[in-house]
Structure formats: structure tokens, C-alpha cells
Motif scaffolding. Structure first.
Motif: not given
Length: 355
Positions: A76-90
Motif C-alpha cells: 500500500f505504501g509503495q502504491s501510494l508514494f510510487g517510485s521510491l529511493s532507497y532511503d524512501g523505501y527504508t
């Protein structure tokens, strides 16, 4: 007069344990005498095993649901924020982990308490501490318990090493980016301090107090240690759980346990971050110095408590027929509890290094 805050039904026995006719379904028919209550020891055993099954189901829900809930929240978080950097994914991963932890552990605990009809103020005593001085002294004493638990873990590791087996624990890397570090700190220090105290020193220990404070403290600490899922952390969690649980009983407040738990986990996170840049030998010396400080402060606090309070480290005697070994045997041998123990054993076996 009945307490207006009290409940009715199954949990009425909490205030008057093992009262005769509070549970009509407990009566049995005896030829020539009609219906009579079951023997007291058998009644104790029956209620204890009911609680055991409920607690085991609660913890099984955590083991089985935490992974799927985490994946759901992460997706859900990935679909909400779209493409994420490594820090964003963390960051999103840490948030998903915290959400899964809350849902999978806290929700089953509330359902368990509702099922046995324990009043909320009994299950989660969140009143102010009866004595703030005891609460503050409990912090260094519990840190001293960490050192004792660590020594027990080392001794256990030495025994396993004789057979070429080395217990390990999950590898954790403390993030260095500010946002990720704050989220990691919240997930590793604050959240467990609140949630685990509500569950283990709250729902589990408080519901078992009807069978004696000593038994409730011991059983909840065993489960607390086992649920850490590895034999490096389990002895420390068990010994620390005994210390935290005792001071929760002594002060009558879960806030005492939350404070101790938060300080312990918070210091572990901070000290781990500080020692990251040190060599292995430097880390060993740093850990030794920290443990010496823990021991010194713990002994000082314990000496102060023993000098100021009579019978400081004494629990209320149990008003039960069953002995503690019999209660432990009844508690840990229900079907649901055995399933839980097997799953915990399988999970723990993943953290063994065989050479």
C-alpha cells in the motif's frame, strides 16, 4: 454491593477466585447427591487451561499475521508514494513494520481480554505509580538484569558450542539518515515498550494473577523470552521480563514497565549506533564498560530500595490449591500452547549456526 466497574459472566471469578456457584456450567452430577461443584483443584486447572489456550491463540495470531499484514501495508505504501529511493523505501518499510506490529499483536490482546471478560482497568493498569521513587530505582535495576541475562545467554552459547552449534540473532543495521533513524528508533524502542508491556505485563500477566503473582510473573516472562525467537535475546528477555514484571506488580502501573522497557531499548539502539564505527575489539571494550556501569548503578539502586522498604522483593502468596509446578504443567501443555511452542521452536532454529 457490586462494583459498578465490574463485569458479569465468566470473569466474575476474578475478584473472588474459585467462588462456588459463579459458573453453573462447572457443576457436575453426582448420583445420589445431585449437582455439585467440581473439586477446587480441578476447577483451577480447567480455568488455567482456558486462559492458556486464549493466550496461545493471541500469540499465534501475531506470529501468523505479522508477515502478511506487513506485506499488505508495504504494498500500500509503495502504491501510494510510487517510485521510491532507497532511503524512501527504508522509511516506508519501517512504517509498515510498525503498523503490522500494532495490528498483529495489540488487536489479538484486546480480543483475548474481551473473551475472558477481564475488566479493562484490571488488564491494563494505567494508573499512576504508587511510588515514583520505586519506579525510578527500577530502571537501573532492570538494566542490571540485562547484564545477568546476557551472561546467561553466553553460558548457554558455550554449552551449545560444545556440540558445534552456535546460537545467533537477527542482524540489524541502524540507519544513519536522520528520518530513517528516527523511524527506526520509534520502531525499535518506543513502540515495543508500549505494545509489549500492554500485552505481556498487561493482558497476559494481569489475567494470570488470579493464580498467584509469582506464577503470573514467571509464565509471562517465559512467554516474553520465547517470543523473541532466538536464544541470544531470549535469556535476556526472560530475566529482564522478570524484573520489569515485578516492578509493575510492585507499583501497580504499566507505566513503570513502559518506562523501563523504553530506556532499555532506547539505550540499546543508541549504543549500537555509537559503536558501529569501532573495531571488534573496541566494541567488546565498549560493551564491557557499559555493562560495568549497568551493574554499578543497579546494585546502588537495589541497596537503596532494600534499605528504605521492608520486604521490597516479596510477592503476595498465591491463594490456590495447585502448586506452581502443576500450574506451569497445566498452562504449557494445552493443544494451542503446544502448537505455539512448536512454531516458536521452528522460528528459533533458523538462528543456529552449525559448524
Amino acid at each position: 454491593m457490586q462494583d459498578k466497574r465490574g463485569s458479569n459472566g465468566f470473569f466474575d471469578l476474578y475478584r473472588n477466585p474459585l467462588a462456588g456457584n459463579s459458573e453453573p456450567r462447572g457443576y457436575t452430577y453426582v448420583a445420589g447427591y445431585g449437582f455439585s461443584p467440581p473439586p477446587r483443584a480441578e476447577y483451577e486447572r480447567r480455568i488455567l487451561r482456558t486462559y492458556s489456550s486464549g493466550i496461545a491463540l493471541m500469540l499465534l495470531c501475531f506470529l501468523l499475521l505479522s508477515g502478511p499484514v506487513y506485506q499488505l501495508l508495504l504494498s500500500f505504501g509503495q502504491s501510494l508514494f510510487g517510485s521510491l529511493s532507497y532511503d524512501g523505501y527504508t522509511a516506508v518499510s519501517e512504517l509498515a513494520n510498525m503498523g503490522a506490529y500494532l495490528v498483529a499483536l495489540l488487536l489479538p490482546a484486546f480480543l483475548y481480554c474481551r473473551r475472558i471478560r477481564i475488566p479493562r482497568y484490571n488488564a491494563f493498569p494505567l494508573e499512576r505509580s504508587r511510588d515514583l521513587r520505586i519506579t525510578l530505582a527500577a530502571v537501573p535495576i532492570s538494566l542490571m538484569a540485562v547484564v545477568v541475562g546476557s551472561s546467561c545467554a553466553s553460558a548457554m552459547g558455550s554449552v551449545f558450542a560444545l556440540f558445534g552449534i552456535y546460537p545467533t540473532s537477527p542482524l540489524t543495521v541502524v540507519p544513519t539518515a536522520p528520518v530513517e533513524f528516527v523511524l527506526y528508533f520509534l520502531g525499535a524502542a518506543l513502540l515495543p515498550a508500549v505494545v509489549e508491556e500492554l500485552v505481556f505485563r498487561g493482558a497476559v500477566m494481569q489475567s494470570l494473577r488470579r493464580f498467584g503473582d509469582g506464577f503470573a510473573l514467571l509464565a509471562s516472562s517465559i512467554l516474553f523470552g520465547l517470543c523473541h525467537g532466538n536464544l541470544v535475546q531470549a535469556p535476556m528477555a526472560f530475566v529482564t521480563g522478570l524484573a520489569i514484571g515485578y516492578f509493575v506488580l510492585r507499583t501497580g502501573s504499566l507505566y513503570t514497565g513502559i518506562l523501563i522497557h523504553f530506556v532499555n531499548n532506547g539505550l540499546a539502539v543508541v549504543l549500537s549506533a555509537v559503536s558501529t564505527g569501532l573495531t571488534y575489539q573496541g566494541q567488546q571494550i565498549f560493551t564491557l564498560l557499559v555493562y560495568v556501569l549497568y551493574l554499578a548503578s543497579g546494585f546502588a539502586a537495589m541497596g537503596w530500595l532494600l534499605g528504605r522498604y521492608r520486604s521490597m522483593f516479596a510477592l503476595h502468596p498465591a491463594r490456590t490449591v495447585m502448586t506452581t509446578p502443576h500450574k506451569l504443567a497445566a498452562f504449557f501443555t494445552t493443544g494451542c500452547m503446544l502448537v505455539l511452542l512448536v512454531l516458536l521452536a521452528v522460528s528459533t532454529s533458523k538462528y543456529f549456526l552449525v559448524i
